[in-house]
Design an enzyme around this catalytic site. Structure first.
Site, PDB file in Angstrom:
ATOM      1  N   PRO A 224       0.833  -1.218   0.000  1.00  0.00           N
ATOM      2  CG  PRO A 224      -0.796  -1.581   1.627  1.00  0.00           C
ATOM      3  CD  PRO A 224       0.504  -2.116   1.122  1.00  0.00           C
ATOM      4  N   GLY A 227       2.153   3.638  -5.093  1.00  0.00           N
ATOM      5  CA  GLY A 227       1.851   4.448  -6.267  1.00  0.00           C
ATOM      6  C   GLY A 227       1.158   3.720  -7.389  1.00  0.00           C
ATOM      7  CE  LYS A 228      -1.335  -1.304  -5.239  1.00  0.00           C
ATOM      8  NZ  LYS A 228      -0.581  -0.800  -4.078  1.00  0.00           N
ATOM      9  CB  THR A 229      -4.257   4.630  -7.373  1.00  0.00           C
ATOM     10  OG1 THR A 229      -4.728   3.445  -6.720  1.00  0.00           O
ATOM     11  CG2 THR A 229      -5.439   5.398  -7.922  1.00  0.00           C
ATOM     12  CD  GLU A 445      16.247   3.730  24.442  1.00  0.00           C
ATOM     13  OE1 GLU A 445      16.847   3.469  23.377  1.00  0.00           O
ATOM     14  OE2 GLU A 445      15.176   3.174  24.764  1.00  0.00           O
ATOM     15  CG  HIS A 448      19.120  -0.387  22.829  1.00  0.00           C
ATOM     16  ND1 HIS A 448      19.069  -1.690  22.397  1.00  0.00           N
ATOM     17  CD2 HIS A 448      17.996  -0.190  23.570  1.00  0.00           C
ATOM     18  CE1 HIS A 448      17.963  -2.265  22.852  1.00  0.00           C
ATOM     19  NE2 HIS A 448      17.292  -1.370  23.564  1.00  0.00           N
ATOM     20  CG  ASP A 520      14.600  -3.855  23.051  1.00  0.00           C
ATOM     21  OD1 ASP A 520      14.268  -3.251  22.014  1.00  0.00           O
ATOM     22  OD2 ASP A 520      14.945  -3.278  24.095  1.00  0.00           O
TER      23      ASP A 520
END
Length: 667
Positions: A224, A227-229, A445, A448, A520
């Site tokens: 979705p 850019g198909k349409t 954090e 990480h 995580d």
């Protein structure tokens, strides 16, 4: 005789024109008959309900004198004649009855009525026109209702009443559609496929000189927002032929057989305007497979699909009609719909690459006032996996952020904040963390960040923040250097090490674990199981696909996939997944133990600043200070603090009972 034959053949549609009006005339006759019956019944009931008796004039005068007349209504019929209606008392029973009589209106009669206390009411004279209108108005209203309900609807009916079988396809014109292929970026291969179709329609001889035939159908499939349409709109803007557009849900109706009728009518419209293009958006609404293994089929949808199959490639297929369809679920479409001869070309509209994202950002920012400092290349690097719709939303959010703070131009900071908002949600400044919670999030954090920094295979760090955003209390974000379409075993193991950084830091510093690493652990388990079951990266189980139980069950598929191996193999899979995660956790713990002072320094500065970028993280790791900090000879860097100063108070488990997902490591 020769002259009569052309006259018969020249009007082949004459019987068809005489046929449909028969039903409206028959319906009109039935309606008029029902109306007459209704009026007759109403008239009978109305007359029977009124117990009005005719009274002679002499009897009328006698009853006035006897006091049996209580009230009268005197009216004129417009021709000079007067008549009286009123109530007279019944001597045999209690109550009164209605009477009517013709009179000669004189002063003597009026005096007689007045003397006997009769209540007199004189009605105004009605004109002939009002009388006629009053009688004809109900009949006219009934005829109007019959006309609008029956006649008008039957005139507009193509096949059947109420025109339900008519196609809802809309024809686009050049004036209403201004989108061309110049406004479409990031999908060059799909553009080339569709541009060839447009050129075929413009100049078919160029392709037919070698015996080539026009493709009958092009299926656009992709995620979705890719850019198909938009590609279909560009085809409509480029083509010089009629372009009809319709949605797959427009074929679905509450009446049986309407979908198939609309399909036939749509192709008849295309035949009249051939050569033309018909675009069907979300074709999976009517093109789902008829061979589902769960719950049987849907007869109405199957009839619509059968009509579509026959019209696309049947005995009476049209050579000059090209069907372009779009869907984000090509796996659920019927195999008969996907075969060559119906959809000859399957075009995959994939997510844009790095260069494609940069081009899309430039297209969507043409009408946005950008600062000279905005680097679209950097913004494109920070948006891996973004679709065209996501990038358009990113530029729009950046413009709104700049307008909200009263700026004249959109800065690079607005683009970064917009990217973070689209990916992880808006900053929740109102979600205030207490001291212990904030410290725990900072160490989480920082763990990480250090695990990512000291693991070479990980993507470069972009930003570390402890500001709550979306569902997360903090995030460690990366900035990929390029798009990657394959993942090596070392890179997957590096991702597992970085995912374990938050849990390892909590255990190392606080000697406790919390629910903060829920997300995580979930992601690490998915990666490790995929390595064992799908990628064949386990030395014990070898390179074999053992199936994944996380696949969705659809159309009878995926039900038996989780039971294709023995219980002993399933036990080995669990052991291998646990081994991979445990080794990643041990590797991450060794990294943090070896750089514990750096972890403490980074966490304390993160608590103070709340947001650190890559330059800040690298400067703290190397020098213990921020890049803009001036070294003081009297004070030593934070990285040189002793471990005794770095011990944080333990967090009780009941204070972290609420499950959260503070870290979101996009690496």
């Amino acid at each position: 005789m020769a002259d009569n034959k052309p006259s018969k053949d020249s009007n082949p549609n004459k019987p068809a024109k005489k046929g449909p009006p028969a039903m409206p005339m028959r319906g009109l006759a039935i309606s008029i008959l029902m109306m007459l019956v209704f009026l007759t019944v109403m008239h009978l009931f109305t007359n029977s309900s009124e117990k009005t008796s005719e009274l002679e004039y002499t009897d009328f005068l006698t009853k006035i004198k006897d006091g049996r007349i209580s009230k009268v209504n005197i009216s004129n019929d417009g021709a000079g004649n007067h008549h009286v209606t009123g109530e007279q008392k019944d001597l045999n029973a209690e109550g009164s009855t209605q009477f009517r009589t013709e009179i000669i209106l004189t002063e003597k009669l009026m005096d007689l009525l007045d003397e006997n206390g009769v209540q007199v009411k004189i009605k105004r004279q009605k004109t002939m026109m009002l009388t006629v209108l009053a009688n004809l108005l109900p009949i006219l209203l009934i005829f109007v209702v019959i006309y609008f309900v029956f006649i008008r609807q039957m005139k507009n009916a193509g096949r059947g009443a109420m025109s339900f079988g008519k196609s809802r396809a809309k024809q686009l014109t050049q004036d209403k559609n201004k989108i061309t292929f110049k406004e479409v970026a990031g999908v060059d291969e799909a553009k080339d496929e569709l541009l060839e179709v447009v050129e075929f329609l413009k100049d078919p001889k160029q392709f037919q000189k070698l015996g080539g035939k026009m493709p009958k159908g092009v299926l656009l499939s992709g995620a979705p927002g890719t850019g198909k349409t938009l590609l279909a709109k560009a085809v409509a803007g480029e083509a010089d032929v009629p372009f009809f557009t319709i949605s797959g849900s427009d074929f679905v109706e509450m009446f049986v057989g309407i979908g198939a009728s609309r399909v036939r009518d749509m192709f008849e419209q295309g035949k009249k305007n051939a050569p033309c293009i018909i675009f069907i958006d979300e074709i999976d609404a009517v093109g789902r497979s008829r061979f589902s293994g769960i719950g049987g089929g849907h007869d109405e949808r199957e009839q619509t699909l059968n009509a579509l199959l026959v019209e696309m490639d049947g005995f009476d297929s049209q050579e000059a009609i090209i069907i372009i369809a779009a869907t984000n679920r090509p796996d659920v479409l019927d195999p008969a719909l996907l075969r060559p001869g119906r959809f000859d070309r399957h075009v995959v509209v994939d997510l844009p690459t790095l260069d494609g994202r940069e081009q899309i950002l430039k297209i969507h920012s043409r009408n946005v006032r950008l600062s000279d400092q905005v680097d679209m290349k950097k913004s494109a690097r920070g948006t891996p996996g973004f679709s065209g719709a996501d990038l358009a939303n990113l530029v729009n959010e950046a413009a709104l952020l700049a307008a909200r703070r009263g700026a004249d131009f959109v800065e690079q900071e607005d683009m970064e904040e917009s990217r973070d908002k689209v990916m992880w949600g808006r900053e929740r400044r109102s979600h205030v963390l207490d001291t212990e919670e904030k410290k725990l999030t900072a160490y989480h954090e920082a763990g990480h960040a250090l695990a990512m920094y000291y693991t070479p295979e990980c993507e470069p760090i972009h930003k570390v923040t402890i500001i709550p955003r979306g569902r997360a209390l903090g995030a460690t974000m990366s900035l990929p250097e390029k798009d990657r379409y394959t993942q090596s075993k070392k890179r997957l193991e590096a991702d597992l090490v970085s995912l374990m950084g938050g849990r390892a830091a909590e255990e190392l510093i606080f000697n406790d674990i919390t629910t903060g690493a829920h997300n995580d652990i979930e992601r690490a388990t998915m990666v490790a199981r995929a390595m064992v079951c799908e990628y064949g990266m386990s030395p014990i189980l070898g390179p074999q696909n053992l199936g994944s139980s996380n696949q969705p069950v659809f159309l009878g598929q995926g039900i038996s996939g989780a039971h294709e191996h023995s219980e002993d193999t399933a036990q080995k899979i669990d052991q291998e997944v646990l081994r991979i995660i445990t080794e990643s956790y041990d590797t991450c713990m060794n990294i943090l133990v070896g750089h514990k002072e750096t972890l403490i320094c980074l966490s304390e500065l993160l608590i103070e600043r709340e947001v650190l970028d890559f330059e800040d993280v690298e400067s703290i790791i190397k020098t213990g200070l921020l890049p803009d900090a001036e070294p003081d000879s009297d004070s030593k860097p934070l990285a040189a603090k002793s471990d005794s100063d770095a011990q944080a108070p333990e967090i009780k488990s009941d204070e972290k009972s609420e499950e959260k997902a503070p870290s979101d490591n996009p690496a």
